[in-house]
Design a protein around this motif. Structure first.
Motif, mmCIF file in Angstrom:
data_model
loop_
_atom_site.group_PDB
_atom_site.id
_atom_site.type_symbol
_atom_site.label_atom_id
_atom_site.label_comp_id
_atom_site.label_asym_id
_atom_site.label_seq_id
_atom_site.Cartn_x
_atom_site.Cartn_y
_atom_site.Cartn_z
ATOM 1 N N SER A 92 64.643 60.887 68.380
ATOM 2 C CA SER A 92 65.238 61.247 69.864
ATOM 3 C C SER A 92 66.058 60.342 70.376
ATOM 4 O O SER A 92 67.085 60.666 70.820
ATOM 5 C CB SER A 92 64.032 61.345 70.558
ATOM 6 O OG SER A 92 63.077 62.625 70.139
ATOM 7 N N MET A 93 65.893 59.109 69.849
ATOM 8 C CA MET A 93 66.794 58.081 70.641
ATOM 9 C C MET A 93 68.345 58.222 69.653
ATOM 10 O O MET A 93 69.373 58.131 70.355
ATOM 11 C CB MET A 93 66.243 56.587 70.139
ATOM 12 C CG MET A 93 65.228 56.066 70.990
ATOM 13 S SD MET A 93 65.271 56.012 72.917
ATOM 14 C CE MET A 93 64.505 57.539 73.354
ATOM 15 N N GLU A 94 68.140 58.442 68.485
ATOM 16 C CA GLU A 94 69.431 58.745 67.504
ATOM 17 C C GLU A 94 70.236 59.983 68.374
ATOM 18 O O GLU A 94 71.297 60.025 68.274
ATOM 19 C CB GLU A 94 69.014 58.959 66.022
ATOM 20 C CG GLU A 94 68.683 57.693 65.539
ATOM 21 C CD GLU A 94 68.505 57.778 64.127
ATOM 22 O OE1 GLU A 94 67.609 58.435 63.661
ATOM 23 O OE2 GLU A 94 69.278 57.045 63.374
ATOM 24 N N LYS A 95 69.476 60.863 68.612
ATOM 25 C CA LYS A 95 69.856 62.316 69.259
ATOM 26 C C LYS A 95 70.678 61.908 70.437
ATOM 27 O O LYS A 95 71.727 62.123 70.740
ATOM 28 C CB LYS A 95 68.988 63.266 69.520
ATOM 29 C CG LYS A 95 69.414 64.677 69.347
ATOM 30 C CD LYS A 95 68.146 65.720 69.490
ATOM 31 C CE LYS A 95 67.280 66.075 68.205
ATOM 32 N NZ LYS A 95 66.518 67.206 68.316
ATOM 33 N N MET A 96 70.081 61.173 71.339
ATOM 34 C CA MET A 96 70.630 60.660 72.582
ATOM 35 C C MET A 96 71.891 59.747 72.156
ATOM 36 O O MET A 96 73.018 60.031 72.980
ATOM 37 C CB MET A 96 69.749 59.887 73.479
ATOM 38 C CG MET A 96 68.397 60.525 73.873
ATOM 39 S SD MET A 96 68.781 62.022 75.168
ATOM 40 C CE MET A 96 69.437 61.327 76.546
ATOM 41 N N ALA A 97 71.709 59.110 71.398
ATOM 42 C CA ALA A 97 72.938 58.206 70.957
ATOM 43 C C ALA A 97 74.232 58.956 70.502
ATOM 44 O O ALA A 97 75.280 58.252 70.768
ATOM 45 C CB ALA A 97 72.428 57.187 69.901
ATOM 46 N N ALA A 98 73.983 60.094 70.089
ATOM 47 C CA ALA A 98 75.205 60.998 69.724
ATOM 48 C C ALA A 98 75.940 61.559 70.955
ATOM 49 O O ALA A 98 76.683 62.323 70.555
ATOM 50 C CB ALA A 98 74.527 61.951 68.489
ATOM 51 N N LEU A 99 75.153 61.591 72.061
ATOM 52 C CA LEU A 99 75.901 62.291 73.057
ATOM 53 C C LEU A 99 77.271 61.246 73.370
ATOM 54 O O LEU A 99 77.402 60.094 73.044
ATOM 55 C CB LEU A 99 75.018 62.118 74.274
ATOM 56 C CG LEU A 99 73.706 62.883 74.290
ATOM 57 C CD1 LEU A 99 72.977 62.497 75.696
ATOM 58 C CD2 LEU A 99 74.334 64.343 74.221
ATOM 59 N N PRO A 100 78.241 61.829 73.973
ATOM 60 C CA PRO A 100 79.467 61.270 74.176
ATOM 61 C C PRO A 100 79.219 59.796 75.160
ATOM 62 O O PRO A 100 78.413 59.993 76.112
ATOM 63 C CB PRO A 100 80.278 62.236 75.085
ATOM 64 C CG PRO A 100 79.750 63.352 74.387
ATOM 65 C CD PRO A 100 78.274 63.315 74.360
#
Ligand code: ZN
Ligand code: FE
Length: 242
Positions: A155-163
């Motif tokens: 989930s952290m990685e998913k957030m990190a992929a946001l602009p």
């Protein structure tokens, strides 16, 4: 189209409530529903009429005002598909990759399990804002209650992929305590040290530290910067025992 207006207000002891509004479309959503009185006061202060509640996860401090607000306003309640049965009054359940058209503003739903198994965040890409619930906080992340450390790291990685320019609205003011821990997790991070000092000043004046941005978190947040699931688990466990 004009960008969404965001009205942020305190609720309960350390929650934030948010109203988002598009005047032309005539829509107003409460992001979560921590406390009926606080949301009603925010509606009175803005003069906006509640049309939706967008729920991030089932915890009581995010859903306990769903039923009274729906009864008072007839609003539609949107929430996480994976834990829909735990969200009072839910009308529409959304999961990973699904979108919700809020008066022409498209919210992308990301599933971010860990804090709860069904937690979702709402990313309004065209508005450059994300409502992160209890998944990501300034210098912190949610406690891993229902999911695994591996899930929360994903989930952290998913957030990190946001602009990087994304403005992130988290559901609690936990930043001072997060900062005190963060500097011990990354003692050599100069940007973090500077930010921790800044946070001391802001909180001494009672200034909210929410919202944050993805860019700032990528520079200073030891959880999203952990780099691996194993290191994330170490950092999260150390914070739990801090
Ligand atoms: Zn929670
Ligand atoms: Fe919470």
């Amino acid at each position: 189209m004009a960008k969404l207006q965001v009205h942020q207000f305190p609720a309960l002891s350390d929650n934030y409530g948010f109203l988002i509004h598009d005047a032309e479309a005539g829509v107003t959503a409460s992001i979560d529903a921590p406390e009926e009185g606080a949301v009603q006061q925010a509606l009175a202060d803005t003069g906006w009429s509640l049309t939706h509640i967008l729920t991030t996860h089932h915890h009581a401090d995010h859903t306990q005002a769903n039923a009274p607000l729906k009864a008072a306003t007839g609003c539609m309640i949107v929430g996480p598909k994976p834990e829909a049965s735990k969200v009072p009054g839910i009308d529409l359940a959304l999961g990973e990759g699904e979108t919700f058209d809020f008066g022409g503003h498209i919210a992308q739903v990301l599933e971010t399990p860990g804090h709860t198994l069904g937690h979702i965040v709402y990313h309004f890409a065209d508005d450059g804002i994300c409502f992160a619930g209890d998944t990501l906080f300034p210098l912190g992340c949610g406690r891993v209650f229902e999911g695994t450390m591996d899930q929360m790291w994903s989930s952290m990685e998913k957030m990190a992929a946001l602009p990087p320019e994304t403005v992130v609205y988290s559901a609690h003011e936990y930043t001072q305590a997060n900062a005190a821990f963060a500097v011990t997790a990354e003692p050599d991070n100069a940007a973090l040290k500077a930010r921790a000092a800044e946070i001391e000043k802001l909180r001494a004046n009672g200034t909210p530290t929410v919202p944050t941005t993805m860019a700032l978190e990528m520079e200073t947040n030891p959880f999203i910067r952990a780099g691996s699931a194993a290191r994330f688990a170490e950092v999260r466990t150390a914070k739990d025992n801090f």
